[in-house]
Design an enzyme around this catalytic site. Structure first.
Site, PDB file in Angstrom:
ATOM      1  N   MET A  28      -3.907 -14.605 -38.557  1.00  0.00           N
ATOM      2  CA  MET A  28      -3.385 -13.447 -37.825  1.00  0.00           C
ATOM      3  C   MET A  28      -3.223 -13.834 -36.359  1.00  0.00           C
ATOM      4  O   MET A  28      -3.249 -12.970 -35.476  1.00  0.00           O
ATOM      5  CB  MET A  28      -4.320 -12.249 -37.980  1.00  0.00           C
ATOM      6  CG  MET A  28      -4.386 -11.775 -39.430  1.00  0.00           C
ATOM      7  SD  MET A  28      -4.764 -10.028 -39.597  1.00  0.00           S
ATOM      8  CE  MET A  28      -6.363  -9.964 -38.857  1.00  0.00           C
ATOM      9  N   GLY A  29      -3.068 -15.135 -36.100  1.00  0.00           N
ATOM     10  CA  GLY A  29      -2.856 -15.586 -34.724  1.00  0.00           C
ATOM     11  C   GLY A  29      -4.128 -15.548 -33.907  1.00  0.00           C
ATOM     12  O   GLY A  29      -5.225 -15.590 -34.456  1.00  0.00           O
ATOM     13  N   ALA A  30      -3.970 -15.461 -32.567  1.00  0.00           N
ATOM     14  CA  ALA A  30      -5.103 -15.600 -31.640  1.00  0.00           C
ATOM     15  C   ALA A  30      -5.896 -16.847 -32.054  1.00  0.00           C
ATOM     16  O   ALA A  30      -7.109 -16.812 -32.261  1.00  0.00           O
ATOM     17  CB  ALA A  30      -5.981 -14.348 -31.625  1.00  0.00           C
ATOM     18  N   HIS A  32      -7.854 -20.248 -32.552  1.00  0.00           N
ATOM     19  CA  HIS A  32      -8.927 -20.953 -31.855  1.00  0.00           C
ATOM     20  C   HIS A  32      -9.177 -22.261 -32.597  1.00  0.00           C
ATOM     21  O   HIS A  32      -8.544 -22.548 -33.624  1.00  0.00           O
ATOM     22  CB  HIS A  32     -10.181 -20.077 -31.763  1.00  0.00           C
ATOM     23  CG  HIS A  32     -10.616 -19.488 -33.072  1.00  0.00           C
ATOM     24  ND1 HIS A  32     -11.124 -20.257 -34.099  1.00  0.00           N
ATOM     25  CD2 HIS A  32     -10.571 -18.217 -33.538  1.00  0.00           C
ATOM     26  CE1 HIS A  32     -11.411 -19.480 -35.116  1.00  0.00           C
ATOM     27  NE2 HIS A  32     -11.069 -18.230 -34.821  1.00  0.00           N
ATOM     28  N   GLY A  34     -11.375 -23.167 -34.601  1.00  0.00           N
ATOM     29  CA  GLY A  34     -11.678 -23.013 -36.033  1.00  0.00           C
ATOM     30  C   GLY A  34     -10.402 -23.038 -36.871  1.00  0.00           C
ATOM     31  O   GLY A  34     -10.327 -23.700 -37.913  1.00  0.00           O
ATOM     32  N   HIS A  35      -9.370 -22.313 -36.408  1.00  0.00           N
ATOM     33  CA  HIS A  35      -8.089 -22.324 -37.136  1.00  0.00           C
ATOM     34  C   HIS A  35      -7.511 -23.735 -37.181  1.00  0.00           C
ATOM     35  O   HIS A  35      -6.952 -24.157 -38.182  1.00  0.00           O
ATOM     36  CB  HIS A  35      -7.050 -21.431 -36.427  1.00  0.00           C
ATOM     37  CG  HIS A  35      -7.334 -19.964 -36.503  1.00  0.00           C
ATOM     38  ND1 HIS A  35      -7.623 -19.215 -35.395  1.00  0.00           N
ATOM     39  CD2 HIS A  35      -7.340 -19.106 -37.551  1.00  0.00           C
ATOM     40  CE1 HIS A  35      -7.798 -17.953 -35.743  1.00  0.00           C
ATOM     41  NE2 HIS A  35      -7.640 -17.860 -37.053  1.00  0.00           N
ATOM     42  N   GLU A 148     -14.885 -19.941 -44.413  1.00  0.00           N
ATOM     43  CA  GLU A 148     -16.026 -19.240 -45.012  1.00  0.00           C
ATOM     44  C   GLU A 148     -16.606 -18.173 -44.092  1.00  0.00           C
ATOM     45  O   GLU A 148     -17.500 -17.453 -44.486  1.00  0.00           O
ATOM     46  CB  GLU A 148     -17.135 -20.238 -45.366  1.00  0.00           C
ATOM     47  CG  GLU A 148     -16.810 -21.016 -46.629  1.00  0.00           C
ATOM     48  CD  GLU A 148     -17.972 -21.846 -47.123  1.00  0.00           C
ATOM     49  OE1 GLU A 148     -18.732 -22.350 -46.276  1.00  0.00           O
ATOM     50  OE2 GLU A 148     -18.097 -21.989 -48.343  1.00  0.00           O
ATOM     51  N   LYS A 149     -16.108 -18.069 -42.867  1.00  0.00           N
ATOM     52  CA  LYS A 149     -16.624 -17.007 -41.997  1.00  0.00           C
ATOM     53  C   LYS A 149     -16.344 -15.651 -42.655  1.00  0.00           C
ATOM     54  O   LYS A 149     -17.170 -14.765 -42.650  1.00  0.00           O
ATOM     55  CB  LYS A 149     -16.011 -17.059 -40.609  1.00  0.00           C
ATOM     56  CG  LYS A 149     -16.636 -16.002 -39.726  1.00  0.00           C
ATOM     57  CD  LYS A 149     -16.158 -16.125 -38.337  1.00  0.00           C
ATOM     58  CE  LYS A 149     -16.004 -14.808 -37.678  1.00  0.00           C
ATOM     59  NZ  LYS A 149     -15.251 -13.790 -38.344  1.00  0.00           N
ATOM     60  N   SER A 186     -11.374 -14.826 -33.491  1.00  0.00           N
ATOM     61  CA  SER A 186     -10.404 -14.331 -32.509  1.00  0.00           C
ATOM     62  C   SER A 186     -10.982 -13.158 -31.727  1.00  0.00           C
ATOM     63  O   SER A 186     -10.577 -12.887 -30.604  1.00  0.00           O
ATOM     64  CB  SER A 186      -9.134 -13.871 -33.225  1.00  0.00           C
ATOM     65  OG  SER A 186      -8.689 -14.892 -34.066  1.00  0.00           O
TER      66      SER A 186
HETATM   67  O1  PAF Z   1      -8.548 -14.010 -42.217  1.00  0.00           O
HETATM   68  C1  PAF Z   1      -7.481 -13.584 -41.689  1.00  0.00           C
HETATM   69  O2  PAF Z   1      -7.104 -13.940 -40.581  1.00  0.00           O
HETATM   70  C2  PAF Z   1      -6.647 -12.578 -42.448  1.00  0.00           C
HETATM   71  O3  PAF Z   1      -7.437 -11.679 -43.152  1.00  0.00           O
HETATM   72  C3  PAF Z   1      -5.592 -13.238 -43.378  1.00  0.00           C
HETATM   73  C4  PAF Z   1      -6.257 -14.013 -44.511  1.00  0.00           C
HETATM   74  C5  PAF Z   1      -4.706 -14.145 -42.564  1.00  0.00           C
HETATM   75  C6  PAF Z   1      -4.721 -12.149 -44.009  1.00  0.00           C
HETATM   76  O4  PAF Z   1      -4.060 -11.392 -43.045  1.00  0.00           O
END
Ligand code: PAF
Length: 279
Positions: A28-30, A32, A34-35, A148-149, A186
């Site tokens: 969902m953007g923002a 960091h 971790g992503h 896993e968060k 985020s």
């Molecule tokens: O974990 C998230 O950021 C959201 O729940 C996901 C899996 C991208 C679905 O919108």
């Protein structure tokens, strides 16, 4: 790095390239660090990687939470730019995902959905399952990556994949933490400086519960966690729960052969934070 606003255009771009495997990193953007670890893993395991950036309205039960969710597309694209042609970004408007009304499908996840986050946030997992189902059936990735968060979300998605017989491998990725142990999220950017400093208490408390495991009952541990947060009035404990790692149902006695996890959700300065550890 190419950025697509429409799923159809992205899919026809991929078709022309004839790739063997596709990795999907839904976000969902923002973004960091971790992503970025999810993106790194996806890049190392697939010929082509799609990173989706979409703040999915159907998974928010509270309009103010949706409105205050950080939307930082420009910064996100800058963070992804170093991946260059290794990734494709899907950053749609709501209309591309929900051409009619933005509403959830109906799924049955039983007790997996009614506990913890599901009990606190009505309709949340129906919304998550809806968007993930759309992304998985729209892009047909070989693998999709989730942290896993959001452990309960991961269990729901695994259930969705089984129920809908989706041909995808769900890859679980470990929680990435800040130096003081706070799980990266985020939402952390919304914490004041003071609250950010105090937030380390969440992971410290989870670790304390593990240390207590050999000499205390679940009831004692629950009590200790509750009083830890009662003594720190800036926090409000939404729940603490030691649960079976698969069914997510609370356990009442410690059985060392049963895989369990400790889950927590707190509110700190109006920001809701969740975390979990192997118990
Ligand atoms: O974990 C998230 O950021 C959201 O729940 C996901 C899996 C991208 C679905 O919108």
């Amino acid at each position: 790095m190419r950025v697509f606003k429409e799923q159809l255009t992205l899919n026809s771009f991929i078709k022309k390239q004839s790739r063997d495997s596709i990795g999907l990193v839904p976000t969902m953007g923002a973004l960091h660090f971790g992503h970025l670890t999810l993106v790194d893993k996806a890049v190392s395991e697939n010929d082509c990687v799609i990173v989706s950036i979409f703040v999915n309205p159907t998974q928010f039960d509270d309009a103010s939470d949706l409105n205050s969710y950080p939307k930082t597309l420009e910064e996100d694209l800058q963070k992804l730019a170093p991946y260059g042609n290794q990734i494709l970004v899907y950053a749609p408007e709501v209309k591309d995902v929900y051409p009619d009304e933005a509403c959830s499908n109906r799924y049955t996840f039983g007790l997996l959905e009614t506990t913890m986050e599901g009990a606190e946030r009505e309709g949340h997992f129906q919304g998550v399952a809806t968007i993930v189902h759309k992304l998985l059936s729209g892009f047909k990735p070989t693998r999709a990556y989730f942290g896993e968060k959001d452990y309960q979300q991961l269990c729901i998605i695994q259930q969705l994949v089984l129920q809908e017989k989706l041909p995808v491998n769900i890859v679980k990725c470990p929680i990435i933490r800040e130096k003081d142990g706070l799980a990266m999220s985020s939402r952390n950017t919304r914490l004041s400086e003071k609250d950010r400093a105090q937030a380390a208490l969440i992971y410290a408390t989870l670790n304390k519960t593990i240390a207590l495991k050999n000499n205390s009952s679940i009831e004692d541990i629950n009590h200790i966690v509750q009083s830890t947060f009662d003594q720190n009035p800036d926090f409000r404990l939404d729940y603490f729960c030691i649960a079976d790692a698969q069914s997510l149902q609370p356990i009442t006695t410690i059985n060392h052969r049963q895989a369990a996890r400790a889950f927590i959700a707190v509110k700190l300065g109006g920001v809701r934070l969740i975390d979990n550890v192997n118990f």
